[in-house]
Design a protein around this motif. Structure first.
Motif, PDB file in Angstrom:
ATOM      1  N   PRO A  29      42.402  40.269  49.106  1.00 36.91           N
ATOM      2  CA  PRO A  29      42.375  40.981  50.779  1.00 36.91           C
ATOM      3  C   PRO A  29      40.994  41.654  50.887  1.00 36.91           C
ATOM      4  N   GLY A  30      40.828  41.824  52.038  1.00 34.96           N
ATOM      5  CA  GLY A  30      39.623  42.507  52.280  1.00 34.96           C
ATOM      6  C   GLY A  30      39.510  43.199  53.787  1.00 34.96           C
ATOM      7  N   ILE A  31      38.526  44.019  53.978  1.00 30.52           N
ATOM      8  CA  ILE A  31      38.474  44.617  55.330  1.00 30.52           C
ATOM      9  C   ILE A  31      37.046  44.533  55.661  1.00 30.52           C
ATOM     10  N   SER A  55      41.127  43.998  65.481  1.00 29.78           N
ATOM     11  CA  SER A  55      41.068  45.157  66.607  1.00 29.78           C
ATOM     12  C   SER A  55      39.950  45.868  66.532  1.00 29.78           C
ATOM     13  N   GLY A  56      39.256  45.548  67.722  1.00 32.56           N
ATOM     14  CA  GLY A  56      38.044  46.373  67.911  1.00 32.56           C
ATOM     15  C   GLY A  56      36.821  45.962  67.365  1.00 32.56           C
ATOM     16  N   ILE A  57      36.437  46.922  66.033  1.00 32.88           N
ATOM     17  CA  ILE A  57      35.367  46.728  65.053  1.00 32.88           C
ATOM     18  C   ILE A  57      35.855  46.458  63.801  1.00 32.88           C
ATOM     19  N   VAL A  58      37.526  46.470  63.402  1.00 36.09           N
ATOM     20  CA  VAL A  58      38.036  46.255  62.391  1.00 36.09           C
ATOM     21  C   VAL A  58      38.641  44.924  62.208  1.00 36.09           C
TER      22      VAL A  58
END
Length: 181
Positions: A127-129, A90-93
């Motif tokens: 998991p990561g972002i 979503s957008g930059i994430v």
């Protein structure tokens, strides 16, 4: 061995043809626990290739160090290839999960003596972002692990963990920086 090296060089050259999908980066860290007199450090460069908008393959290759007050010191060379799936954007994430299998090999020395061979291994999901700072640069964080980590006796003496399950604590958060060509 020569065939393996030739294959690896050919793979890198062929990936270079599609350089816009290659990313490099990694993470570095250092921690000193004053109450336990433990020092840990790590340098983990990373290279990967975007297969599509939602999938990538890559590996971290690096070094980790551990030293404690009883003069136990461990140095490990680590490699951990992974398959990444981005399940939300979503957008930059972007939220993702890495399926990873890693191994670490090195030495644990005791009070300056020559020491013993140390080996660690892991298999799991991380998991990561990712937050895109621009079209080419992003900051990435991994938070914990779901899987198994193992180590031989020398590596355990040098601070390595062994066990399975969900591992979410402050020691398992890593931050990195990626640059996409």
């Amino acid at each position: 061995m020569k065939k393996f090296i030739a294959f690896a060089i050919a793979a890198v050259v062929s990936l270079g043809a599609a350089a816009q999908d290659i990313y490099v980066g990694g993470s570095i860290g250092a921690w000193r626990n004053g109450s336990d007199h433990e020092t840990t450090m790590g340098i983990l460069p990373e290279i990967g290739y975007n297969l599509s908008d939602n999938t990538a393959i890559g590996t971290t290759i690096g070094w980790s160090y551990y030293h404690d007050s009883s003069k136990v010191t461990t140095n490990l060379f680590q490699i951990a290839p992974y398959y990444r799936y981005s399940f939300f954007k979503s957008g930059i994430v972007s939220l993702f999960v890495d399926g990873s299998a890693g191994i670490g090999v090195g030495r644990t020395s005791y009070d300056g003596e020559n020491g013993k061979a140390a080996v660690t291994w892991e298999l799991g999901l991380k998991p990561g972002i990712s937050v895109a700072l621009s079209e080419k640069c992003s900051i990435v964080a991994h938070v914990g692990m779901l899987g198994y980590q193992g180590a031989n006796h020398a590596a355990k003496d040098g601070g390595a963990d062994e066990g399975w399950g969900v591992l979410l604590n402050g020691n398992n958060i890593s931050f990195g920086f990626y640059y996409t060509f």
